[in-house]
Scaffold this active site. Structure first.
Site: not given
Length: 472
Positions: A88, A108, A172, A244
């Site tokens: 996403r 995001k 971000r 991750d």
């Protein structure tokens, strides 16, 4: 007029196996909620008269962007997923900031990608504002972190377990989005050509001084050891320390079910998806060692002499707990006023923490109160505190500038869980005043702000947040 972003994109020049090129998915009626003008200036971004809402929602792709979704894998709660990726998120591109550092700009909540794994590719307003507030607070507290550039509501609903929620997109900024999982995906595919290309790119971007994969591993170990010690010194719990979510840059990333402790206890867990406490406050230092062992496994095939590489990297991984301990001792030494804490000081710190845990003392307020002489009021066993205090004062006798050192190491205010929840509830109802208040006060977290003392209050029983949620 479009936004003037001085893109200088390098990740998009890597082989196609690293990502999928695609534009963000437009939304119905974007509206700008927040824009970080100070960060924009750092990045060399000139807003001018641009439609910021449309750009940061993904409706307009700015000139020079090369939108893409990054591929990676990862261990999630110990189980390996061979393909994850940006389900996403959309990396618009990179800029060289005012200091000469390369920074990613990523949306995001920007819509589905080939890596969405049955998800809708969207985010709802609550997690977007949580990440905006907490990441900027972490930056203000001096902790390496991704940053928040903008937040936009989409005019569309997203659907989660609780029903329809207002959709939102966060912009971000990061030193990069290269993760341990980025290396893992190519090792899992036995794609050594891509693994080598990723190593070369990461070394050039983050550790140009490294002469070998082992050198790069040691650099990452050092960054992550410092980061974990910083988290612990602030009572921060990431909540989802999967590989991750472990960056090569050493930045805090992905503020999902994160939280700051109120009452101190090393077993504290908030994340609703952490059923067994794998990522509890006190376990974070152990998990990061495990995560970087996975990175080491990915780097071994890049050595000509793999047996020697295994021996070298195993030694470095095994040394990491002691390294974390040294950074922890330095950070907590500063918290109790010591300029250069030694191993002989560790029992003094441990004794205070044990006293706090037994009392259910507030982590942030207790340490801050040490500087003004009121920490005794934070605990229930006053006799035990008095005994500790006498030993502490004897240790401080040879120190200077202790009060200033403690105030510089112990924030006056943090983004407390109940305040975050109250802010989200207000924002959903259309009231951004609590968000703006938190952003204003948390911009100087070490500075006492008597008019905002209410924000330092621990939650009342009815306000206690028992769980935090990922938001996906």
């Amino acid at each position: 007029m479009t936004l003037d972003i001085p893109f200088d994109n390098s990740y998009a020049q890597l082989p196609p196996a690293f990502f999928t090129r695609l534009d963000p998915t437009p939304v119905k009626s974007p509206r700008l909620l927040a824009f970080n003008e100070a960060l924009a200036r750092e990045l060399g971004i000139a807003p001018q008269e641009a439609d910021l809402a449309a750009i940061f929602a993904g409706n307009k792709v700015p000139e020079g962007a090369t939108p893409l979704a990054q591929l990676y894998a990862g261990h999630q709660f110990g189980g390996f997923s061979p393909q994850l990726g940006d389900g996403r998120a959309n990396l618009l591109g990179e800029v060289i900031d005012r200091t000469g550092s390369r920074r990613d700009i990523q949306l995001k909540g920007s819509g589905p990608t080939p890596y969405s794994r049955m998800g809708d590719g969207r985010a709802w307003l609550g997690p977007v504002l949580r990440e905006y507030v907490v990441s900027e607070a972490m930056h203000a507290m001096g902790v390496p972190t991704t940053r928040a550039l903008a937040a936009v509501v989409t005019g569309e609903s997203v659907y989660r377990e609780t029903g329809a929620l207002p959709g939102a997109v966060l912009t971000r900024v990061a030193s990069s989005h290269i993760r341990v999982g980025t290396f893992q995906v190519f090792l899992a595919r036995r794609d050594l050509e891509s693994l080598r290309a990723l190593y070369d790119y990461t070394r050039a971007r983050h550790t140009p001084e490294a002469q070998s994969p082992g050198d790069m591993l040691r650099a990452v170990i050092d960054r992550q050891a410092r980061l974990i010690a910083a988290w612990e010194s602030l009572g921060f719990i990431h909540g989802v320390m999967n590989t991750d979510n472990t960056t090569l840059s050493g930045e805090t990333i992905d503020y999902g079910p994160c939280a700051f402790m109120d009452r101190y206890h090393p077993d504290t867990v908030f994340s609703s998806i952490d059923a067994h406490g794998r990522y509890a406050y006190g376990n974070q230092r152990h998990v990061i060692v495990w995560n970087l062992a996975q990175l080491a496994t990915c780097l071994v095939p890049l050595h000509d002499d793999q047996d020697a590489a295994v021996e070298e990297m195993t030694r470095d991984i095994h040394a990491m707990p002691e390294l974390i301990g040294r950074y922890w001792l330095s950070a907590f030494g500063h918290k109790i006023g010591l300029d250069d804490a030694s191993e002989s000081d560790r029992p003094l710190i441990d004794e205070l923490l044990a006293l706090m845990a037994a009392s259910g003392a507030d982590f942030t307020n207790t340490f801050r109160a040490l500087a003004d002489g009121s920490a005794r009021d934070q605990v229930t066993d006053r006799d035990a505190y008095d005994a500790w205090h006498a030993k502490w004062q004897a240790r401080l006798a040879s120190e200077t500038g202790t009060a200033e050192r403690m105030r510089a190491a112990n924030p006056w205010v943090i983004p407390r869980n109940h305040r975050i929840e109250q802010m989200i509830e207000a924002a959903v109802a259309g009231d951004m005043a609590p968000f703006e208040r938190l952003m204003r006060v948390l911009a100087t977290p070490y500075e006492a702000q008597p008019d905002e003392a209410e924000l330092t209050r621990p939650p009342r029983s009815a306000e206690v947040v028992q769980q935090t949620f990922c938001g996906t």
